[in-house]
Design a protein around this motif. Sequence first.
Motif: not given
Length: 759
Positions: A546-552
């Motif tokens: 449930g998390e839309l994270n920003q990734v490198e």
Amino acid sequence: MSTEPAAAEGHPGPADTDAPRAGQGAEATGPEETGPEEGTGTPDPDETDEGSGAAADQDGATAEGKDEGASEAAAEIAAQRELQERIAQRKAAKEGPIAAGGKLSGTAADLLAAVRAVESGERPAAVFSEPAPAPRKVVAEPVRRAPAAAPAGRAEPAVAAVDAVRAILTEGGAPVSLAAPAAATLGEGADSALRDDPWQLLRIPGVRPEQADGFARALLGAECGPDDERRGRAVTVWLLEQAAVAGHTALDAPLLTQALGKRAVPDPDEAVQSAIAEGDALVFQDALEEPPGGPDRAPESARKTAAEDGAEDGSEDGPEDGEEAARPVRVLVGLERYALAEESLADGLARLVNSLSKEDSSQALADWEPAAAAASGSTAELIRASAGHGLVLHTGAEAARAEPAALVQAAARLGLRVCAAAHTVDGRRRLAEHFGPGAPEGTAVTVSGLLSGAEGPGRDRDGALAVDLLVVLDAPQLDVETAAMLAESLPDGARLVLSGDPSVLWSAGPGRVFADLLAARVCPQIASRTPDPGPVGELVSGIGVGELNQVEAPGKEVVIVPVRDAAEAIHRAVQLVADSVPRAIGVPSEQTQVITPGHGGAAGTRALNAALKERLNPGPGRFGGFDPDDRVAYAPTPGRTVPGRVVRADAEGLHLDCAGTPVVVPQDAVERTVRHGWALTAHQAVGLRWPAAVVVLPGDATQALSRPWVYTAFGRGERHLSVVHGADAALPRAVAEVPAKPRTTRLQTLLRAQVPTAQ
């Protein structure tokens, strides 16, 4: 994660969309007209009207060659028919329904009374109580077909029968194109059946109640009315069929009657009773476990039934001392086809769980321990669990497929007959990579190929699959009928391991088998601790919780492309596939897949495929809109879609290359089974992976977004993911707040009656 600005150059207006290939109204639709993305998953059957089925939106296994393509489809149909015959025999062999529901009242009592009214008559009883394990029936061994010989499928209706149906359709103002499917569906005397009951037209796929009403008015004249018993019965069955399209195997009785009221049925309760009495539907009462939070958290229908029971007893303050409190029950109505398949699946799984004795388990644990000791982590846990149990569940993402593959190799070294089945040809290829070139032929197969006899180890004298261990990957894609065929096909003492990613979209067909088994907790569950690597794997893992994270993404593994409208979304998607991804990532256009929420809309698959064809393979569409080298999605049977490429067309039909297998689609089947495949829906893409994926999220498709949809779509790219993003805040909201739409099923209840909950 990088973000690309909108293209500086001008972009075209909305791309011309493909016109629907089938006619309007009650005309049958081609595969591109169907799909779960266009309205599924809702528990209200009245809301499933716009989707005509999930049949063409799910990937399957390989097509088999010029003659093999048609023969595999026929073999699969034959296998399904065989299952239906088996479970029908089991139903007939069972004793009559167990008396139950004596303290019910209201709608529940009326439904059960309708069943009891026919128990002593000629019609079969339509209530199933909790089933006892039935003896396993011997299954006739399917013929392992040669490439040039196809087993007979359903016989085509006679010309005279089709002509007779065509005449009555013309008289009633219905499209004559329905003549052949009506004759095939209704069987012998189809014309008489339609004249006697015009609402039988609703049994033809694609026909809606208002169209059947018009047909009935034309034939019956003044005798036609909304209170006609035949209409209520037919609409009841139609609503249950629409619910099955949305994934339900049954519906709550109050929900069904509410939907009937919306369809202008004057007496919904009477319509349901009539359908049950005629054997068109079955009714069940399932005792409910007390939900977390106490009785107040139970479903409304269950609370109402319990309250009615108390009122009937005259006990306002609860039961007397020493008297057992009435347990709430859930009254469900369903079609016989799915009810029997679900019961057969529960029986088969219970047989597997119970057929492995403690002595056998202890000996197997000792024999398998060296293999488990040589492994590590969740792989070792999976080997130990499989040694001692007949049914094991394994959860994990793409990288976790190495664990069941290691299990298969360990079991093969112990001398067991092993087989591993994937949902698609691409899944079979990825699975085989874990085995290496030395694996015995037939170790890695597709589920459809295994069941049809086209792949795998074959069957023994009793008709069971000749395996001691069967591992099924992509388990969330198993619908209740396919899962029932697998369970029924395994011999006593065999081990079944179901492995899959519980976060992906569920099956195209009815049921949620893997999710129900996980919730039932009747067998060991091994959760993989092997994460998917890279920025794409990190992004998708976060979506799963449930998390839309920003990734490198230093190598541009993940790129976000913001767009303002659908026209720009199409322009940018074409630009990415044709230029940006090949140039910057090194993945050619033919290995990049576009995924979008639905077929329709300004940026659906039809519009995207038209624009992509114009850029990548322009041509006049000389054969049914197709040209050589067009990418296509081929649906040999409902619920299976195989990516391919057009080779040529001639008098035989459209020649395709599907994952290296030549397939010839007859001319009269092209419109129904083939569509362009540069862009697919997420449901079609389940079980497949490409080096690069371009996911298009237009602003007009935000209602279709959910966490499972985003998880599935974003996870289709192995090396690169581009997101053409026009959904604004709808994307993070879908990931955080929109879970899978619920499906009403009975598998958990049926299993818990036969198998104790695993500790």
